[in-house]
Design an enzyme around this catalytic site. Structure first.
Site, PDB file in Angstrom:
ATOM      1  N   GLU A 292       0.847  -1.088   0.099  1.00  0.00           N
ATOM      2  CA  GLU A 292      -0.072  -0.025  -0.029  1.00  0.00           C
ATOM      3  C   GLU A 292       0.947   1.198   0.123  1.00  0.00           C
ATOM      4  O   GLU A 292       1.885   1.143   0.709  1.00  0.00           O
ATOM      5  CB  GLU A 292      -0.874  -0.058   1.297  1.00  0.00           C
ATOM      6  CG  GLU A 292      -1.771   1.259   1.461  1.00  0.00           C
ATOM      7  CD  GLU A 292      -2.650   1.044   2.863  1.00  0.00           C
ATOM      8  OE1 GLU A 292      -3.528   1.669   2.959  1.00  0.00           O
ATOM      9  OE2 GLU A 292      -1.831   0.720   3.803  1.00  0.00           O
ATOM     10  N   LYS A 352      -9.785   0.179  -2.061  1.00  0.00           N
ATOM     11  CA  LYS A 352     -10.010  -0.026  -0.631  1.00  0.00           C
ATOM     12  C   LYS A 352     -11.476   0.360  -0.134  1.00  0.00           C
ATOM     13  O   LYS A 352     -11.818   1.134  -0.359  1.00  0.00           O
ATOM     14  CB  LYS A 352      -9.028   0.603   0.285  1.00  0.00           C
ATOM     15  CG  LYS A 352      -8.826   0.235   1.645  1.00  0.00           C
ATOM     16  CD  LYS A 352      -7.774   1.004   2.528  1.00  0.00           C
ATOM     17  CE  LYS A 352      -7.667   0.433   4.004  1.00  0.00           C
ATOM     18  NZ  LYS A 352      -6.714   1.382   4.480  1.00  0.00           N
ATOM     19  N   CYS A 402      -4.512  -3.611   3.833  1.00  0.00           N
ATOM     20  CA  CYS A 402      -4.027  -2.964   5.295  1.00  0.00           C
ATOM     21  C   CYS A 402      -5.225  -3.308   6.427  1.00  0.00           C
ATOM     22  O   CYS A 402      -5.408  -4.285   6.764  1.00  0.00           O
ATOM     23  CB  CYS A 402      -3.567  -1.706   5.504  1.00  0.00           C
ATOM     24  SG  CYS A 402      -2.834  -1.105   6.617  1.00  0.00           S
TER      25      CYS A 402
END
Length: 530
Positions: A292, A352, A402
Site C-alpha cells: 500500500e 480499498k 491493510c
C-alpha cells in the site's frame, strides 16, 4: 455524675469498633474487584503480538468471570469498563505515535465502553444455569457491535486476533473469528465457574461442577479435533511470489512528504530483485506484490511515475500489484491496488473498501477540529464498492488492503470472488516501530487459517511476510529495511466451512447473548413481581 460501665463478656462476645473496620472492608470489597477487572484486561493484552502468549486469554476471562459473577448491572458495567481500559489503553497505544495522546485515549475509552456494556450483560446472565455459555454469547454480541459501529466499526482487538497460534486456532477454519473468539472466552468463563463451585460446600459439587469442567476443556478439545481440517496442500500447483518492501525515507506521518522517494525505493528494490533473478540467486517470480502507498504519486496522471513503475515491471518480467493513491473519475482520491502487466501496462484495480476513520477520512471534521487541529491531517478518500481478484500469471490474487484485514466480510468476499491466495498490502510507516505491525501480522495469520489460503503481506517498511495456509510464517523481513521475499505458495480454491457459513456463526453466537440477557431480565422481573 454517671460512671462509665466497662463492657462485659468473653472476647468472642465483644465486637470491635465498627467504624474503621467496616470502612476498610467496604474499601477492599470495591478495590479488589476493580483491580481484578483491570488485571484481566492487562492479561488479555499481554497475550497479543508481538508476544505469542495465546494461553493467557482464558485466564484473563476466568478472572473477569470471577469478578463479574453475581454482580448488579451498574457494578457489571463499571467493572467491564475497567477491564476495557486495562486492555485497550496498552493495546492501542500505537494510535498516538505521531498525533499525540488525545486520539489514543479517546479511541481506547470509546472501545472500553463496549466492554462496559459487555460487563453489564455478563453480570446479568451470571446467575443463569450454565452461565458461561450465555456470558460468552454476550461477549460475542458486543464484539459484533463494535466491529460495525460507529463509523463502520473498529474490530481491532477481537479476542480471535490474539490467537495466531495455539490450541484454539484450528477452530477459525470451522466458524471464523467468531467461533475462535467464543471458544477462548467460554474456556475462561468455564474455568471461573469451576473455581466458584469448588469454593462452595461439598454437597454442591455435583453435575454443575462437571458441566463447568466440560465447558473449560471442551473448546481446547474441539481445537485439537479440528486440526486435521487445516489443510496446506496445493490444489492447483504453486505460484512463485515475490514480496517487495522498498522502505521509506523516514518514519511517521511525514514520510508522505517524500512521495517520490517512496516510489523510487520500491522501484530500486524491484530492479535489485530482477538482478538477483538474472544471476540465478532466486527463482523468477510468477507475480510480484508491492505494498500500500508504494506510489503515492498518481501514475495515471503523472508520466514520470508511470515510466518508473513501467521500468520496474518490465525488468522483473512479471505482473506487479502496485499500491497507489489515485484520483478517480469523480475527482476524489482512492487507495488503489493496480494490476500492472509487463506488456499491457495498468489494467484491473481494487479500491480499498473499508477506510480508516480519522486517518483516510475524517467524520464530523468540523466538530473534532474543536479538540485538535490534527484532524486536518486526515485524508478525504472515497471507499471502493466491490471486491476484485487479480488474474496474475494464472493465479487468482485477492487484495485486502491493510486495515481491511480486520473486517471479516472483506476477506471473505475476496475468497468467494475466487482468490487462490490473499495479499494484504500495508503501510505501517506511520506507526514507526510500534507493536501495530505485529498485531496486524497476527490478524493476517488468523485469516490464513480461517480461509485456507496463503497470505502474502507486502509492507512499505515492515514487517513483510509470507504466511502459509496453516498460519505459520514461512518468511519475514525486518522493520525499516529494503528487502524482497521470494517464496513458492500453494494455490487453493476449496472453501473452508468458515468461508461457506459466512456471517452465520457470528449471528448464532451473538444470538446466545441476546437470549441470555432476555432470559435474565425475565427472571428478574418475575422475582420482583414486575
Amino acid at each position: 455524675m454517671t460512671a462509665t460501665t466497662a463492657p462485659t463478656g468473653t472476647p468472642e462476645q465483644i465486637s470491635p469498633p465498627a467504624g474503621p473496620t467496616t470502612r476498610a472492608q467496604r474499601l477492599r470489597r470495591r478495590l479488589l474487584p476493580a483491580a481484578g477487572a483491570v488485571l484481566s484486561g492487562v492479561l488479555l493484552y499481554l497475550g497479543f503480538a508481538p508476544r505469542e502468549l495465546w494461553w493467557l486469554a482464558p485466564f484473563a476471562f476466568a478472572l473477569l468471570g470471577l469478578v463479574l459473577h453475581g454482580r448488579g448491572p451498574r457494578s457489571g458495567f463499571a467493572l467491564g469498563l475497567l477491564m476495557g481500559l486495562g486492555y485497550f489503553l496498552p493495546l492501542l497505544s500505537w494510535t498516538g505515535v505521531d498525533v499525540g495522546p488525545l486520539p489514543w485515549l479517546a479511541l481506547a475509552v470509546a472501545e472500553a465502553l463496549f466492554l462496559g456494556l459487555a460487563g453489564l450483560g455478563i453480570a446479568l446472565v451470571s446467575r443463569l444455569p450454565v452461565w458461561p455459555v450465555w456470558a460468552s454469547g454476550v461477549w460475542l454480541l458486543l464484539e459484533a457491535a463494535r466491529a460495525r459501529f460507529p463509523f463502520e466499526g473498529f474490530p481491532w482487538g477481537k479476542v480471535a486476533f490474539g490467537q495466531p497460534t495455539g490450541a484454539f486456532l484450528p477452530l477459525a477454519a470451522l466458524g471464523g473469528t467468531p467461533l475462535l473468539g467464543f471458544a477462548v472466552v467460554l474456556s475462561g468463563f468455564g474455568l471461573a465457574d469451576v473455581v466458584l463451585r469448588l469454593r462452595r460446600a461439598p454437597r454442591t459439587r455435583d453435575r454443575a461442577l462437571v458441566t463447568a469442567a466440560v465447558l473449560t476443556v471442551a473448546p481446547v478439545a474441539a481445537g485439537a479435533a479440528a486440526t486435521p481440517l487445516v489443510s496446506t496442500e496445493a490444489e492447483h500447483g504453486t505460484a512463485t511470489v515475490a514480496v517487495v518492501q522498498g522502505n521509506v525515507p523516514r518514519m511517521g506521518l511525514d514520510f508522505n512528504a517524500q512521495r517520490r522517494a517512496v516510489l523510487d525505493h520500491h522501484v530500486r528494490e524491484t530492479l535489485r530483485l530482477a538482478e538477483k533473478v538474472e544471476r540465478g540467486e532466486v527463482r523468477r517470480p510468477d507475480l510480484v506484490l508491492w505494498p500500500e502507498n508504494s506510489s503515492d504519486i498518481d501514475p495515471y496522471k503523472n508520466a514520470d511515475a508511470y515510466t518508473e513503475i513501467e521500468k520496474a515491471v518490465k525488468a522483473v518480467g512479471a505482473p506487479v500489484s502496485v499500491g497507489a493513491v489515485v484520483e478517480a473519475e469523480d475527482g476524489r482520491p482512492r487507495n488503489r491496488q493496480i494490476l500492472w502487466d509487463p506488456e499491457k501496462g495498468p489494467g484491473a484495480f481494487y479500491d480499498k473498501r473499508h477506510l480508516q476513520p480519522f486517518g483516510e477520512y475524517m467524520p464530523y471534521r468540523g466538530f473534532f477540529r474543536l479538540f485538535s487541529s490534527d484532524v486536518d491531517r486526515a485524508g478525504v478518500f472515497e471507499p471502493g464498492t466491490r471486491p476484485a481478484v487479480f488474474a496474475m500469471a494464472g493465479t487468482g490474487v485477492g487484495p485486502v488492503t491493510c486495515y481491511e484485514a480486520a473486517f471479516d466480510d472483506v476477506v471473505r468476499d475476496q475468497v468467494n470472488e475466487g482468490a487462490q491466495i490473499l495479499s494484504v498490502p500495508s503501510n505501517n510507516a506511520t506507526f514507526e516501530r510500534s507493536q501495530m505491525t505485529y498485531q496486524q501480522l497476527a490478524i493476517d495469520r488468523v485469516r490464513a487459517v480461517e480461509h485456507g489460503r496463503a497470505v502474502l503481506v507486502p509492507v512499505t517498511s515492515g514487517v513483510s511476510a509470507v504466511i502459509r495456509p496453516d498460519g505459520t510464517v514461512a518468511q519475514r523481513t525486518g522493520m525499516f529495511t529494503a528487502e524482497s521475499l521470494v517464496a513458492q505458495v500453494p494455490k487453493r480454491s476449496s472453501r473452508t466451512l468458515a468461508t461457506r457459513l459466512g456471517v452465520w456463526p457470528e449471528v448464532l453466537l451473538a444470538g446466545l447473548g441476546v437470549a441470555g440477557i432476555g432470559w435474565a431480565i425475565a427472571r428478574r422481573r418475575s422475582a420482583t413481581g414486575g
